[in-house]
Design an enzyme around this catalytic site. Structure first.
Site, short mmCIF file in Angstrom:
data_model
loop_
_atom_site.label_atom_id
_atom_site.label_comp_id
_atom_site.label_asym_id
_atom_site.label_seq_id
_atom_site.Cartn_x
_atom_site.Cartn_y
_atom_site.Cartn_z
N GLU A 183 -5.90 0.18 -7.11
CA GLU A 183 -4.86 1.05 -7.67
C GLU A 183 -3.84 0.16 -8.38
O GLU A 183 -3.27 -0.75 -7.78
CB GLU A 183 -4.16 1.85 -6.56
CG GLU A 183 -4.88 3.10 -6.13
CD GLU A 183 -4.08 3.92 -5.10
OE1 GLU A 183 -3.39 3.30 -4.27
OE2 GLU A 183 -4.15 5.16 -5.14
N ASN B 58 -3.54 6.89 -0.65
CA ASN B 58 -2.95 7.02 0.69
C ASN B 58 -2.08 8.26 0.81
O ASN B 58 -2.01 8.88 1.87
CB ASN B 58 -2.15 5.77 1.05
CG ASN B 58 -3.07 4.62 1.41
OD1 ASN B 58 -4.26 4.82 1.67
ND2 ASN B 58 -2.55 3.41 1.40
N SER C 13 0.83 -1.21 0.00
CA SER C 13 0.00 0.00 0.00
C SER C 13 0.86 1.26 0.00
O SER C 13 0.34 2.35 -0.20
CB SER C 13 -0.90 0.01 1.24
OG SER C 13 -0.10 -0.07 2.39
N HIS D 180 -2.82 -2.65 -5.78
CA HIS D 180 -3.14 -2.23 -4.42
C HIS D 180 -4.64 -2.35 -4.21
O HIS D 180 -5.40 -1.50 -4.67
CB HIS D 180 -2.66 -0.80 -4.19
CG HIS D 180 -3.02 -0.24 -2.87
ND1 HIS D 180 -3.26 1.09 -2.66
CD2 HIS D 180 -3.22 -0.85 -1.67
CE1 HIS D 180 -3.57 1.28 -1.38
NE2 HIS D 180 -3.54 0.12 -0.77
#
Ligand code: T1G
Length: 707
Positions: A447, A485, A414, A435
């Site tokens: 992702e 993120n 991640s 991800h």
């Protein structure tokens, strides 16, 4: 006859065929073509009935959404289909509408103006307009209750969900399911009914129910909407329009519907949702990856790590029909992983999501293993182990040795660098990031992280695979935290700062749930586990600029072992059902900590709370765009809608900033920069676009998401 609509005949039955690929939308020329065909049929004594059918893969999927932009500029006008539908309905010769694929929106409205509707079993009908922030604009709210009854019409028009042919038959929306060839079946049906008197849908009032029953239906629906679709305009309008159908003559009901339709069409909510519709389709277009590039077949897979993520990913692959080996390092961990997967499938079967047999078949596609024995021939490996670079590199070194040439080697990391992971192999062109978002078998977002060396074939294959897996794949570049993120950090940082500056914990979350998020930033941290972010902050502490203020309260909560829901308490305290409530102990602790830190306290408005959190997202998103780690501003929006609960009717963080206006956003960011220091340094792209009076939507596509 426009070349979008053909008129042919088979003996005494006319056949009107619509050919407007890919989905037979009612683009300009299609309604005109149908209208001309009806006129010709009326003047042809040899014709005794007509079949209206879609060419290609579907019946009419609705109005042409690309036309809405024109409808909202200049004089407000509706979908303009009402006269056509009356002409079909008033045809002296019965019109039989033959449905395959999807009869959605205007497609169903056209179908309901016909005298009969027949469909193949796999067809679906629906009024999905609310998903675009509008309501049916061509008498859908007036004819549907007349065919299916008030309750069914309310359900279909407020949820926008499709209805399968069998359900449509039971509800009275269609008259017959055709098991053989649709056209032949429809012609046979037309011959059967040609001589019979055909009723006009608008004159069928027997299913409009009575005032008392309907009042209960509308009240219950409004109550549900107040909870489930809080703040959304269109679903409420749909109920109002259907209620008009039960109280007004048809013509008046149509006028009332038109007013509501235009009102919704001009709303920001509709513009945002239409932006989302097209953006979801735009994500799969990668400028430097040819659309017809040869894909790598993915018929078998392996997942390393049977924890929460690995187990969820194995389920996603199995659900897509891909057999998958699931590897762990020890039997106990493997057994735990399998037990979790088994219970997930059992629960889905209990809830009726799958039949027990189907759940069993999916479970059986997952083959537990403690060795790499099955890895030699798999087409795809997804690593989902602990977030440590050393361990990942060791695994990829093994995979490089074991897996066949051309196998795709993916990491579910991640935040860690795909390029560094790839450097552990001799085949960086086959290494990519996939991800997933937890829980992997539920969250739609995926992702796809492009490394410097990742080949175009591997990228195209993984983008295509995301659709097969039922995910929405978004290609992102390989920066720390990728896109989602990386932006979520500043978003949650500001939430923590606001608490440390004197805002109450519930007030911070409420400002964002009032904006439309399902959950506020602090409660979200409690859900995911505060220790996740804490570990990352500790790992990167050395990169923090000395003297730049960082939040501290959440780290202190973690030092006390308060990780959130999983430990019974974090920002909130949780009962045995994980129901959150404010925790006076945490309030006291925060008070003590900020006093020790000497952080000035003040009253903070809900508006500032929302702006600080939202514009932190926007500012970081602007940096990501400019640095080339996202292809489009709309890709960032899609990431936030599908991975972080950003409200779809606001369009996503970048779209939202455009609707506010970048000059205003920049002014606010500069205010925060002055008050809170360099973490609020305005992103150069934000400044440039604001100064030019432009929007993020104007920002060109990057050549590639990689750097
Ligand atoms: N208008 C214009 N383009 C459309 C379209 C539409 N209605 N539907 C799809 N497309 C394009 C889409 O952008 C994509 O383009 C291509 O077709 C394939 O779509 C009067 C006012 C029908 C279930 O909301 O739900 O009628 O990316 O990738 O997965 O009261 O498309 O290839 O360039 O989605 O097979 C109501 C919306 C409109 C249906 C097919 N109707 N469409 O899914 O293909 S409002 C809808 C869908 C209305 C009336 C009101 C899906 C689909 P490109 P796709 P798919």
């Amino acid at each position: 006859m426009s070349d979008l609509v053909q008129l042919t005949k088979q003996n005494n039955i006319a056949i009107i065929t619509i050919n407007n690929p890919p989905v037979n939308a009612l683009s300009p020329g299609v309604p005109e073509g149908i209208s001309e065909a009806i006129d010709q049929i009326a003047n042809d004594p040899s014709v005794k009935a007509a079949v209206l059918i879609g060419g290609g893969r579907t019946f009419i999927a609705g109005a042409d959404i690309k036309e809405f932009g024109k409808m909202t500029t200049g004089k407000p006008r509706g979908a303009g289909l009402l006269p056509l539908l009356l002409k079909i309905e008033d045809s002296a010769k019965p019109v039989i509408v033959a449905i395959h694929g999807t009869a959605f929106g205007g497609g169903l409205e056209v179908a309901m103006s016909g005298h009969y509707r027949v469909a193949v079993a796999g067809a679906q009908v629906g009024q999905p307009e609310v998903k675009l922030g509008i309501i049916p604009g061509a008498a859908g709210t007036q004819r549907l209750p007349r065919l299916a009854g008030v309750a069914k019409a309310v359900e279909m028009c407020t949820t926008g969900n499709p209805v399968k042919a069998n359900d449509a038959l039971k509800s009275g929306i269609i008259d017959k399911i055709i098991d053989s060839d649709l056209l032949a079946g429809a012609i046979a049906f037309a011959n059967e009914v040609a001589a019979k008197p055909a009723s006009k849908t608008r004159e069928r009032n027997d299913k409009l129910g009575n005032a008392a029953e309907n009042a209960a239906v509308f009240a219950a629906a409004r109550e549900t909407l107040a909870k489930k679709q809080r703040g959304l305009k269109a679903p409420q309008a749909a109920i109002d329009a259907i209620e008009a159908a039960t109280k007004m003559p048809f013509e008046e009901g149509c006028q009332f519907e038109q007013k509501l339709f235009i009102d919704c069409l001009f709303s920001d909510q509709s513009k945002s949702l239409i932006h989302v519709f097209f953006s979801e389709r735009e994500v799969s277009k990668i400028p430097d990856v040819p659309k017809d590039i040869k894909l790598i077949p993915v018929n078998s897979a392996a997942v390393i790590g049977a924890g929460t993520m690995g187990g969820g990913i194995a389920m996603v692959l199995a659900n897509a029909g891909i057999p998958v080996s699931l590897k762990e390092t020890d039997q106990a961990a493997l057994d735990r992983g399998l037990a979790t997967i088994k219970s997930n499938y059992d629960n889905s079967a209990k809830r009726g999501r799958f039949t027990p047999a189907d759940a069993e078949a999916r479970f059986k596609r997952i083959k537990p293993t403690l060795s790499y024995d099955d890895f030699a021939d798999v087409d795809l490996v997804i690593e989902a182990v602990f977030e440590g670079m050393a361990l990942k590199k060791e695994i990829f070194k093994d995979l490089d040795r074991i897996c066949k040439p051309g196998a795709i080697l993916a990491s579910n990391t991640s935040t860690l660098s795909i390029d560094e992971i790839a450097s552990a192999t001799t085949r960086p062109e086959s290494v990519i990031g996939t991800h997933f978002f937890s829980p992997a078998n539920v969250m739609r977002l995926l992702e796809i992280v492009r490394g410097k060396a990742t080949s175009k074939e591997v990228i195209a294959t993984c983008m295509n695979l995301s659709k097969t897996l039922g995910k929405i794949g978004v290609l992102v570049g390989n920066c720390r935290g990728f896109v989602g993120n990386r932006m979520f950090g500043p978003y949650r940082r500001e939430a923590q700062f606001l608490v440390e500056e004197g805002a109450s914990i519930p007030a911070v979350d409420k400002a964002l749930t009032d904006f439309g998020f399902a959950m506020g930033p602090l409660a979200t941290g409690d859900l995911a586990g505060l220790d996740v972010g804490w570990r990352i902050r500790k790992e990167y502490r050395h990169l923090e600029k000395p003297g730049v203020r960082q939040p501290f309260a959440e780290d202190k909560l973690c030092e006390l072992g308060r990780f959130g829901q999983k430990t019974g308490g974090g920002w909130y305290k949780y009962d045995e059902n994980r129901k959150a409530s404010p925790d006076p102990e945490v309030d006291a602790l925060v008070k003590k900590w900020v006093a020790e830190a000497g952080t000035p306290q003040r009253q903070i408005s809900a508006e500032e709370i929302a702006d600080r959190c939202l514009y932190a997202l926007v500012n970081e998103g602007a940096r990501i765009l400019e640095e080339g780690f996202a292809l489009r501003a709309s890709d960032i929006d899609i990431i936030y809608l599908n991975g972080y609960g950003f409200p779809a009717h606001r369009g996503g963080p970048m779209w939202y900033a455009d609707t506010v206006g970048l000059k205003k956003v920049l002014a606010r960011v500069e205010e925060f920069h002055k008050a809170h220091g360099e973490l609020w340094e305005p992103a150069p792209l934000l400044k440039r676009l604001a100064d030019q009076g432009k929007s993020f939507a104007d920002f060109g596509k990057q050549e590639s998401a990689a750097r």
